[in-house]
Design an enzyme around this catalytic site. Structure first.
Site, PDB file in Angstrom:
ATOM      1  CE  LYS A   6     -20.016 -18.476 -16.517  1.00 46.71           C
ATOM      2  NZ  LYS A   6     -20.039 -17.925 -15.150  1.00 46.71           N
TER       3      LYS A   6
HETATM    4  C1  LIG Z   1     -20.948 -18.126 -14.113  1.00 51.30           C
HETATM    5  C2  LIG Z   1     -20.482 -17.731 -12.783  1.00 51.30           C
HETATM    6  C3  LIG Z   1     -20.909 -18.400 -11.625  1.00 51.30           C
HETATM    7  C4  LIG Z   1     -21.939 -19.509 -11.658  1.00 51.30           C
HETATM    8  O1  LIG Z   1     -21.479 -20.658 -12.323  1.00 51.30           O
HETATM    9  P1  LIG Z   1     -22.529 -21.750 -12.829  1.00 51.30           P
HETATM   10  O2  LIG Z   1     -21.741 -22.721 -13.611  1.00 51.30           O
HETATM   11  O3  LIG Z   1     -23.535 -21.012 -13.653  1.00 51.30           O
HETATM   12  O4  LIG Z   1     -23.158 -22.337 -11.625  1.00 51.30           O
HETATM   13  C5  LIG Z   1     -20.361 -18.010 -10.414  1.00 51.30           C
HETATM   14  N1  LIG Z   1     -19.459 -17.004 -10.334  1.00 51.30           N
HETATM   15  C6  LIG Z   1     -19.046 -16.330 -11.417  1.00 51.30           C
HETATM   16  C7  LIG Z   1     -18.079 -15.218 -11.242  1.00 51.30           C
HETATM   17  C8  LIG Z   1     -19.539 -16.668 -12.672  1.00 51.30           C
HETATM   18  O5  LIG Z   1     -19.105 -16.000 -13.749  1.00 51.30           O
END
Ligand SMILES: *Cc1c(COP(=O)(O)O)cnc(C)c1O
Length: 495
Positions: free
Chosen positions: A115
């Site tokens: 993120k």
């Molecule tokens: C947010 C997240 C995901 C999923 O990503 P999306 O964009 O919601 O599909 C997968 N792995 C981790 C570690 C995340 O923080």
């Protein structure tokens, strides 16, 4: 190039510049913003990108989507967002795992999850958007998090001028380490609150506040407006497109592939944001073949890709990959829009809201099958993957990445497709020390993050990221829990 709502069915849809789309987050009709046209990259363009470093690639690609932003300003923002001090060792390194699978490590940022790749740059994009649109009100960012977005958004927006941020997380739906990272958050403009319910409850609550015109009017009278940092905001998605293209460039530069070679991409998926960014890279013309959509036991997307029927009326499982414990994958709406227009997207979303399920026409499903393969990974398989990957390769994966790795291998085995696979590695294993220790069969009899981190470091000989260990010594600042009906009250400081 302008942006339109996925639900705007009028003959000439209302279109707005990207700065406004980023500022608004979600369209007034409840739809998500999409570019009117997807810009394209030629083989030559890709080769030119190869010559740039990560910030340079990011600035070039972002400028294709954010045409109203000043090109030099974007360059400056990318240089500071992806600077060495924030991403030690590089923003998105690619590591070969053998067997034609490459781990795209997206967790070298301040909060140790992918993120950060978007949330380090997005506050800068929003700050500029506020100036570009002559905004005088304060932007109040509301976030619903399944664990990682919350911390990354808090870290990205802390002490940013003209912005305030409130994060809601499901009371029992995040890992102890994720919770700890959030409730100790520093900064003068931040608030964090637990919600009784699961992630979907928190996300629905936030979406409801965004859609409530009375609350918007009240915010207006108090001098602010609501905006989002979830992947429903285009400002989140655009920076995520960059690393897939950058990974392709790295494979070229390392002579692992030749110009024009097609590679597959596998993404551990929750809200369908990260994988949709890879899809956009593909639509731009980057030679990406199959998009392997990896789910945990909450395999609503696996079923959808197989049958064309999306059905959220099912049991919700709490897994060791909590950031994927999601039954409403919001960004799927963008895919429906891209494949079938605003008519399809708004019909399907209306059915989802009413019945919790919908089914796409066969022609749309056929197109989905051309581009996507869906697999899921059970809890046992997740643990096994963590263990065998460490035992055999000496490579430590977090539970989300393990889900992806398992699904990538399953796809390769079932399809016989021998093209190389870029696997989105979405978090550092030390964010989930308890489950990773248990998967590695390391005895732990505590839930205390610092003891778990020490046990994992000891068992693997790996060092825990300094940003995580630092969190452990900070005081708790936020300890409130509210009912899901009371989220708006919390935002307005009434409870
Ligand atoms: C947010 C997240 C995901 C999923 O990503 P999306 O964009 O919601 O599909 C997968 N792995 C981790 C570690 C995340 O923080």
């Amino acid at each position: 190039m302008n942006y339109v709502s996925t639900r705007d069915t009028s003959e000439v849809p209302r279109s707005i510049p990207s700065a406004e789309a980023i500022k608004n987050g979600i369209a007034p009709d409840g739809g998500l913003y999409m570019p009117e046209v997807i810009p394209t990259l030629t083989e030559d363009d890709v080769e030119q990108l190869c010559e740039l470093d990560y910030p340079g690639r990011a600035a070039k690609i972002l400028s294709m989507f954010l045409c109203d932003y000043d090109r030099d300003a974007l360059e400056a923002d990318c240089r500071s967002a992806y600077a060495e001090e924030r991403f030690p060792g590089g923003a998105a390194p690619l590591v070969s795992l053998g067997g034609d699978v490459y781990s795209l490590e997206l967790w070298h940022g301040p909060t140790c999850a992918f993120k950060d790749m978007a949330l380090q740059i997005m506050p800068r994009l929003l700050s500029r958007a506020l100036v570009m649109t002559g905004e005088r009100r304060l932007a109040h960012i509301l976030v619903a998090t399944s664990g990682d977005t919350g911390k990354a958004a808090l870290e990205g927006y802390r002490d940013v001028n003209g912005v305030k941020i409130t994060v809601f997380y499901p009371e029992d739906g995040v890992s102890p380490m994720q919770k700890r990272q959030m409730i100790t958050q520093e900064g003068e403009n931040v608030a964090v609150c637990a919600v009784r319910g699961n992630f979907d409850d928190a996300q629905t609550g936030v979406k409801r506040i965004f859609g409530d015109s009375a609350l918007a009017a009240r915010a207006e009278s108090e001098g602010f407006f609501f905006s989002s940092a979830n992947s429903i905001n285009w400002g989140r998605l655009a920076p995520q497109i960059v690393y897939y293209i950058s990974a392709y460039c790295d494979l070229l530069k390392e002579n692992e592939i030749f110009p024009g070679d097609v590679v597959n991409v596998c993404v551990p998926t929750g809200n369908f944001g990260n994988i949709f960014a890879a899809y956009i890279a593909r639509e731009m013309g980057v030679p990406i073949g199959k998009l392997i959509c990896a789910s945990n036991s909450n395999c609503v997307l696996t079923d959808f890709i197989e049958s064309g029927e999306y059905d959220r009326n099912r049991e919700f499982y709490k897994t060791m990959s909590p950031s994927m414990d999601i039954l409403i994958s919001s960004n799927l709406e963008r895919l429906l829009y891209h494949l079938g227009g605003a008519g399809l997207a708004s019909d399907m979303m209306a059915e989802l809201a009413e019945n919790g399920c919908y089914k796409v026409p066969y022609a749309v499903l056929e197109k989905i099958h051309e581009d996507f393969a869906g697999y899921f990974c059970s809890e046992t398989e997740t643990a096994e993957t963590i263990k065998t990957t460490f035992d055999e390769l000496g490579y430590l994966v977090d539970p989300h990445t393990a889900v992806g790795l398992h699904c990538a291998r399953k796809y390769i085995e079932e399809s016989g497709d021998t093209r190389k696979v870029i696997l989105a590695s979405t978090a550092n294993a030390f964010k989930f020390p308890g489950d990773v220790c248990r998967s590695l069969e390391v005895e732990v009899d505590t839930d205390e993050p610092s003891a778990l981190i020490a046990a994992l470091a000891q068992a693997t000989g790996e060092e825990a990221p300094a940003n995580l260990t630092r969190t452990l010594s900070l005081p708790v600042r936020f300890d409130r829990t509210v009912e899901k009906e009371d989220m708006a009250k919390f935002v307005f400081g009434e409870i």
